[in-house]
Design a protein around this motif. Sequence first.
Motif, PDB file in Angstrom:
ATOM      1  N   HIS A  22       0.818  -1.217   0.000  1.00 13.84           N
ATOM      2  CA  HIS A  22       0.000   0.000   0.000  1.00 13.84           C
ATOM      3  C   HIS A  22       0.852   1.268   0.000  1.00 13.84           C
ATOM      4  N   GLN A  23       2.174   1.105  -0.256  1.00 13.19           N
ATOM      5  CA  GLN A  23       3.099   2.244  -0.262  1.00 13.19           C
ATOM      6  C   GLN A  23       2.982   3.072   1.013  1.00 13.19           C
ATOM      7  N   ALA A  24       2.735   2.363   2.121  1.00 11.10           N
ATOM      8  CA  ALA A  24       2.562   3.048   3.406  1.00 11.10           C
ATOM      9  C   ALA A  24       3.838   3.055   4.226  1.00 11.10           C
ATOM     10  N   LEU A  25       4.912   2.509   3.673  1.00 10.95           N
ATOM     11  CA  LEU A  25       6.140   2.377   4.450  1.00 10.95           C
ATOM     12  C   LEU A  25       7.327   2.811   3.594  1.00 10.95           C
ATOM     13  N   SER A  26       8.190   3.616   4.158  1.00 11.36           N
ATOM     14  CA  SER A  26       9.398   4.062   3.460  1.00 11.36           C
ATOM     15  C   SER A  26      10.594   3.892   4.383  1.00 11.36           C
ATOM     16  N   ILE A  39       6.385   4.629   8.925  1.00  9.77           N
ATOM     17  CA  ILE A  39       5.028   4.309   8.465  1.00  9.77           C
ATOM     18  C   ILE A  39       4.238   5.589   8.214  1.00  9.77           C
ATOM     19  N   ASN A  40       3.585   5.627   7.075  1.00  8.36           N
ATOM     20  CA  ASN A  40       2.650   6.704   6.749  1.00  8.36           C
ATOM     21  C   ASN A  40       1.268   6.241   7.213  1.00  8.36           C
ATOM     22  N   ASN A  41       0.818   6.776   8.336  1.00  9.16           N
ATOM     23  CA  ASN A  41      -0.440   6.325   8.926  1.00  9.16           C
ATOM     24  C   ASN A  41      -1.655   6.646   8.065  1.00  9.16           C
ATOM     25  N   ASP A  42      -1.511   7.611   7.167  1.00 10.97           N
ATOM     26  CA  ASP A  42      -2.635   7.937   6.282  1.00 10.97           C
ATOM     27  C   ASP A  42      -2.858   6.850   5.237  1.00 10.97           C
ATOM     28  N   LYS A  43      -1.794   6.096   4.908  1.00  9.50           N
ATOM     29  CA  LYS A  43      -1.901   5.046   3.904  1.00  9.50           C
ATOM     30  C   LYS A  43      -2.000   3.643   4.524  1.00  9.50           C
ATOM     31  N   CYS A  44      -1.527   3.488   5.742  1.00  9.96           N
ATOM     32  CA  CYS A  44      -1.472   2.175   6.376  1.00  9.96           C
ATOM     33  C   CYS A  44      -2.871   1.664   6.708  1.00  9.96           C
ATOM     34  N   ILE A  45      -3.154   0.418   6.322  1.00 13.28           N
ATOM     35  CA  ILE A  45      -4.450  -0.190   6.633  1.00 13.28           C
ATOM     36  C   ILE A  45      -4.310  -1.236   7.747  1.00 13.28           C
ATOM     37  N   GLU A  46      -3.113  -1.305   8.340  1.00 19.17           N
ATOM     38  CA  GLU A  46      -2.828  -2.233   9.446  1.00 19.17           C
ATOM     39  C   GLU A  46      -3.104  -3.683   9.061  1.00 19.17           C
ATOM     40  N   CYS A  47      -2.580  -4.068   7.919  1.00 14.35           N
ATOM     41  CA  CYS A  47      -2.707  -5.460   7.472  1.00 14.35           C
ATOM     42  C   CYS A  47      -1.666  -6.363   8.131  1.00 14.35           C
ATOM     43  N   HIS A  48      -0.639  -5.739   8.726  1.00  8.61           N
ATOM     44  CA  HIS A  48       0.420  -6.427   9.471  1.00  8.61           C
ATOM     45  C   HIS A  48       1.352  -7.257   8.584  1.00  8.61           C
ATOM     46  N   ALA A  49       1.308  -7.037   7.270  1.00  4.76           N
ATOM     47  CA  ALA A  49       2.231  -7.752   6.380  1.00  4.76           C
ATOM     48  C   ALA A  49       3.684  -7.411   6.712  1.00  4.76           C
ATOM     49  N   CYS A  50       3.933  -6.168   7.090  1.00  2.00           N
ATOM     50  CA  CYS A  50       5.290  -5.740   7.431  1.00  2.00           C
ATOM     51  C   CYS A  50       5.807  -6.473   8.663  1.00  2.00           C
ATOM     52  N   GLU A  51       4.932  -6.651   9.652  1.00  3.36           N
ATOM     53  CA  GLU A  51       5.344  -7.350  10.873  1.00  3.36           C
ATOM     54  C   GLU A  51       5.639  -8.819  10.591  1.00  3.36           C
ATOM     55  N   ARG A  52       4.827  -9.423   9.745  1.00  2.31           N
ATOM     56  CA  ARG A  52       5.043 -10.841   9.421  1.00  2.31           C
ATOM     57  C   ARG A  52       6.342 -11.051   8.639  1.00  2.31           C
ATOM     58  N   ALA A  53       6.730 -10.050   7.847  1.00  2.00           N
ATOM     59  CA  ALA A  53       7.963 -10.173   7.054  1.00  2.00           C
ATOM     60  C   ALA A  53       9.211  -9.884   7.874  1.00  2.00           C
ATOM     61  N   CYS A  54       9.093  -9.108   8.925  1.00  2.00           N
ATOM     62  CA  CYS A  54      10.254  -8.677   9.709  1.00  2.00           C
ATOM     63  C   CYS A  54      10.868  -9.853  10.465  1.00  2.00           C
ATOM     64  N   PRO A  55      12.128 -10.195  10.201  1.00  2.00           N
ATOM     65  CA  PRO A  55      12.747 -11.331  10.897  1.00  2.00           C
ATOM     66  C   PRO A  55      13.080 -11.047  12.352  1.00  2.00           C
ATOM     67  N   VAL A  56      12.964  -9.781  12.770  1.00  4.79           N
ATOM     68  CA  VAL A  56      13.160  -9.442  14.179  1.00  4.79           C
ATOM     69  C   VAL A  56      11.852  -9.638  14.941  1.00  4.79           C
ATOM     70  N   ILE A  57      10.754  -9.110  14.403  1.00  5.17           N
ATOM     71  CA  ILE A  57       9.446  -9.251  15.032  1.00  5.17           C
ATOM     72  C   ILE A  57       8.918 -10.681  14.909  1.00  5.17           C
ATOM     73  N   SER A  58       9.124 -11.283  13.749  1.00  2.00           N
ATOM     74  CA  SER A  58       8.652 -12.653  13.478  1.00  2.00           C
ATOM     75  C   SER A  58       9.839 -13.507  13.066  1.00  2.00           C
ATOM     76  N   PRO A  59      10.607 -14.013  14.028  1.00  2.00           N
ATOM     77  CA  PRO A  59      11.840 -14.759  13.711  1.00  2.00           C
ATOM     78  C   PRO A  59      11.590 -15.906  12.738  1.00  2.00           C
ATOM     79  N   ILE A  60      12.498 -16.045  11.783  1.00  2.00           N
ATOM     80  CA  ILE A  60      12.364 -17.092  10.777  1.00  2.00           C
ATOM     81  C   ILE A  60      12.826 -18.429  11.352  1.00  2.00           C
TER      82      ILE A  60
END
Length: 399
Positions: A22-26, A39-60
């Motif tokens: 959603h181009q909500a993150l730069s 995070i651009n809060n005006d564009k973010c829909i809080e789908c949490h895709a970024c959190e799921r991809a982050c290897p720190v938040i969601s260790p692989i």
Amino acid sequence: MIELASVENCTGCQACYNACTHQALSMKPDEEGFVQPVINNDKCIECHACERACPVISPIRVERYGSPKAYAVWSNPDRTVSSSGGAFSAFARLFLSKNGVVFGAAFDENLHLHHMEIDNCEDLQALRGSKYVQSDIGETYKSVKNHLKHGRYVLFCGTPCQIAGLKGFLHKNYDNLLLLDLVCHGVPSDNLWQSYISKLSSYFAGIRPDGYEFRRRNGWGFAPSVSLGGKFHMIFGVKSLYMEAFDKNALFRKCCYHCQYAGPHRVGDCSLADFWGLGRQRIPFKHDMTKGVSLVLVNNEKGAKVLSELKDCFIEERPLEEALAQNANLNHPSIMNSQRDDIIKAFLDPLLSLEKIDKKFHLVDRSLKAIVKEYATRWHLFETVKQVYSFIMTYKNRI
């Protein structure tokens, strides 16, 4: 509410950026120049895709196949044009021969380091050589996924955190993907690197270098070189202050000093490094090492299979203990320099010259060993000195 990795823990792998549809993150540089997700809060829909991809938040999850196997490797056609033994080039040639694509780090015309893809051996030169600065991943994870979905073979080489970022972004294993992680000391920021290059320009009548080699590519050596008008010149002392500070662990991201990937159990299918200390443990190494030898750790069955397919290479299995003995970052993360924060701030200060930075922090190594190495390099005697030193150390370890 979206919560991404903290400044202390974020690796800058950009998995979150690639995952956001959603181009909500730069990615924006912080006060030390290290890119952080914003995070651009005006564009973010809080789908949490970024959190799921982050290897720190969601260790692989990394599949373990026991301890890695260690190999001394060099590529015959690439050894004298590489920083070490040219193992990366051997892997790349194999994938390119299968009509695959290879991803690695290359400098652009402004000496910004970024990940890019190649599909032919003619472009391999740009990806060769050690580069001690964090590369900009951009949208290469998306490109990797697209190639994989279309069935192409893909080789991706990067720091362990970038490998982890790609795995977090993909969320699945692919048989046609090979991941090579680099045994990494830590990464300085591009902003700091660019500031150093600007300061370095003052030594060349304000002419900005058009190329930079952190290490020579025709054998094992450490003297960095700058290119002016396409011709490389070795630099020493204050001119090479960036590498002096790098060697003292003074320029890295905060997360590098507690890196979860700095150990013998790796995140890639294979791991690449210099084979420091080769032949100095229990088993002699009876081959010429002056042109460089790569260490390849095979971490799983896929890595073992691909290693067995490499062409025109020297490959010899060695004890894992030998590989670990003088590769500190295969044992633990780099230890933070006590003046790290102030040194980074000084490098980023446009008013401070390299001389002033060195005068304040005494970064240039002026030991007898450093002086001998400098003049041996200047007088093109480095290989001879290294051979003598290697012989002495090998003999010492046998008695």
